[in-house]
Scaffold this active site. Structure first.
Site, PDB file in Angstrom:
ATOM      1  N   HIS A   1     -38.826 -55.724 -99.828  1.00  0.00           N
ATOM      2  CA  HIS A   1     -39.967 -56.553-100.266  1.00  0.00           C
ATOM      3  C   HIS A   1     -40.541 -56.057-101.596  1.00  0.00           C
ATOM      4  O   HIS A   1     -41.743 -56.192-101.824  1.00  0.00           O
ATOM      5  CB  HIS A   1     -41.073 -56.507 -99.203  1.00  0.00           C
ATOM      6  CG  HIS A   1     -40.705 -57.108 -97.885  1.00  0.00           C
ATOM      7  ND1 HIS A   1     -40.363 -58.434 -97.732  1.00  0.00           N
ATOM      8  CD2 HIS A   1     -40.629 -56.572 -96.642  1.00  0.00           C
ATOM      9  CE1 HIS A   1     -40.100 -58.693 -96.438  1.00  0.00           C
ATOM     10  NE2 HIS A   1     -40.246 -57.567 -95.769  1.00  0.00           N
TER      11      HIS A   1
ATOM     12  N   ARG B   1     -34.285 -48.913 -97.291  1.00  0.00           N
ATOM     13  CA  ARG B   1     -34.314 -50.169 -96.536  1.00  0.00           C
ATOM     14  C   ARG B   1     -33.706 -51.217 -97.450  1.00  0.00           C
ATOM     15  O   ARG B   1     -34.220 -51.505 -98.537  1.00  0.00           O
ATOM     16  CB  ARG B   1     -35.718 -50.591 -96.110  1.00  0.00           C
ATOM     17  CG  ARG B   1     -35.606 -51.981 -95.409  1.00  0.00           C
ATOM     18  CD  ARG B   1     -36.740 -52.301 -94.486  1.00  0.00           C
ATOM     19  NE  ARG B   1     -37.923 -52.722 -95.197  1.00  0.00           N
ATOM     20  CZ  ARG B   1     -39.031 -53.141 -94.572  1.00  0.00           C
ATOM     21  NH1 ARG B   1     -39.072 -53.175 -93.241  1.00  0.00           N
ATOM     22  NH2 ARG B   1     -40.088 -53.491 -95.268  1.00  0.00           N
TER      23      ARG B   1
ATOM     24  N   GLU C   1     -37.426 -56.544 -85.090  1.00  0.00           N
ATOM     25  CA  GLU C   1     -38.669 -57.109 -85.630  1.00  0.00           C
ATOM     26  C   GLU C   1     -38.730 -58.616 -85.415  1.00  0.00           C
ATOM     27  O   GLU C   1     -39.384 -59.328 -86.173  1.00  0.00           O
ATOM     28  CB  GLU C   1     -38.868 -56.717 -87.101  1.00  0.00           C
ATOM     29  CG  GLU C   1     -37.707 -56.991 -88.026  1.00  0.00           C
ATOM     30  CD  GLU C   1     -38.011 -56.625 -89.477  1.00  0.00           C
ATOM     31  OE1 GLU C   1     -39.154 -56.288 -89.816  1.00  0.00           O
ATOM     32  OE2 GLU C   1     -37.064 -56.699 -90.295  1.00  0.00           O
TER      33      GLU C   1
ATOM     34  N   ASP D   1     -43.460 -58.314 -88.676  1.00  0.00           N
ATOM     35  CA  ASP D   1     -42.534 -59.416 -88.420  1.00  0.00           C
ATOM     36  C   ASP D   1     -42.477 -59.756 -86.943  1.00  0.00           C
ATOM     37  O   ASP D   1     -42.347 -60.926 -86.580  1.00  0.00           O
ATOM     38  CB  ASP D   1     -41.131 -59.065 -88.944  1.00  0.00           C
ATOM     39  CG  ASP D   1     -40.980 -59.444 -90.408  1.00  0.00           C
ATOM     40  OD1 ASP D   1     -41.292 -60.599 -90.763  1.00  0.00           O
ATOM     41  OD2 ASP D   1     -40.548 -58.584 -91.191  1.00  0.00           O
TER      42      ASP D   1
HETATM   43  C1  3PY Z   1     -42.675 -55.022 -90.410  1.00  0.00           C
HETATM   44  O1  3PY Z   1     -43.732 -54.615 -89.908  1.00  0.00           O
HETATM   45  O2  3PY Z   1     -42.251 -56.193 -90.289  1.00  0.00           O
HETATM   46  C2  3PY Z   1     -41.867 -54.096 -91.190  1.00  0.00           C
HETATM   47  O3  3PY Z   1     -40.822 -54.491 -91.683  1.00  0.00           O
HETATM   48  C3  3PY Z   1     -42.377 -52.690 -91.343  1.00  0.00           C
HETATM   49  O4  3PY Z   1     -41.532 -51.884 -92.088  1.00  0.00           O
HETATM   50 MG    MG Z   2     -40.409 -56.565 -91.522  1.00  0.00          MG
END
Ligand code: 3PY
Ligand code: MG
Length: 264
Positions: A46, A71, A150, A176
């Site tokens: 992101h 990531r 997530e 997420d």
């Molecule tokens: C989320 O909270 O969706 C994340 O990707 C945290 O790293």
């Molecule tokens: Mg996320």
């Protein structure tokens, strides 16, 4: 060749705590690598961080002490190859929602016979202080594969996903996950559906010898998650820490309009 101390700790059942680097500059790696975290994840999902900045950050982080992780922007072989070949010691793979997606991530991160990672590059060996030939022999034992849970689809398919051989840790993305449940994205809540999902991932991970992990924004929550049995814990991020301090100062001085700050 250096040992990946994070993978070793997780295999021993210990907790390992790190943070996220989100600024598109190596200065963040240089400074935060000295703060005492076990690992730093260069966040490319992101942020505007490019592969050049990531590669330089991996080198700085590894030379200073923590394990450099990345990531990746999305679960593709190309993303996994580029960060590992430029020196990351492990990957955090977003949105892994099925067994097939988990198998694809593992295959891209492991050399044959465990996977189909292509052989080539120089920087991977350099961040481990090794020559390429030693790296090719030992990388499968050192590279950390973290997949993210997530989405409710990942919670529902937890057994299918976490039984895939070669996954070291499963990392819950609370924002997420809440969003996929039709709720406001937050790092933590006492919403029953969320709490049950977190527990389900932790228990399913234990069943398959996978280290459970989660992203939190405060040290107190990190401690609570360790007590619950979580091992791979990210606390906030470089920008989250910077903005949190800025907000603390402006609030103490009663200046500013009390704007919301970056969450992580
Ligand atoms: C989320 O909270 O969706 C994340 O990707 C945290 O790293
Ligand atoms: Mg996320």
């Amino acid at each position: 060749m250096k040992k990946n101390h994070v993978r070793a700790k997780l295999k021993r059942g210990e907790a390992s705590i790190g943070t996220w680097l989100t600024l598109p500059d190596t200065m963040s790696a240089q400074l935060i690598a000295r703060a005492g975290f076990d690992w730093l994840t260069v966040e490319m999902e992101h942020t505007p961080i490019t592969i050049d900045t990531a590669a330089q950050s991996f080198a700085i982080i590894a030379a200073t002490g923590p394990a450099p992780l990345a990531r990746i922007p999305w679960n593709t072989g190309e993303n996994i190859k580029r960060v590992l070949d430029t020196g990351a010691w492990g990957i955090v793979v977003p949105m892994v929602n099925s067994r097939a997606e988990a198998e694809a991530a593992v295959a891209a991160a492991r050399y044959a016979p465990l996977g189909d990672r292509s052989v080539g590059g120089q920087l991977h060996a350099a961040t481990f202080g090794a020559d390429p030939s030693t790296y090719y022999d030992r990388a499968n034992d050192e590279i950390l594969v973290v997949i993210m849970a997530e989405h409710i689809k990942a919670i529902e398919a937890a057994d299918d996903i976490l039984s895939v051989p070669g996954i070291d840790a499963v990392f819950i993305g609370p924002n997420d996950l809440h969003k996929s449940m039709g709720k406001k994205p937050v790092f933590d809540s006492d919403d029953k559906e969320f709490v049950d999902a977190v527990k389900h991932i932790r228990k399913t991970a234990a069943k398959y010898g996978v280290a459970p992990g989660i992203h939190v924004i405060e040290a107190a929550t990190a401690k609570r998650r360790v007590e619950e049995g979580f091992q791979f814990i990210a606390v906030a991020s470089d920008v989250g820490m910077m903005m949190g301090k800025a907000k603390e100062i402006t609030t103490a001085l009663s200046i500013g309009a009390g704007q919301a700050v970056a969450k992580y």
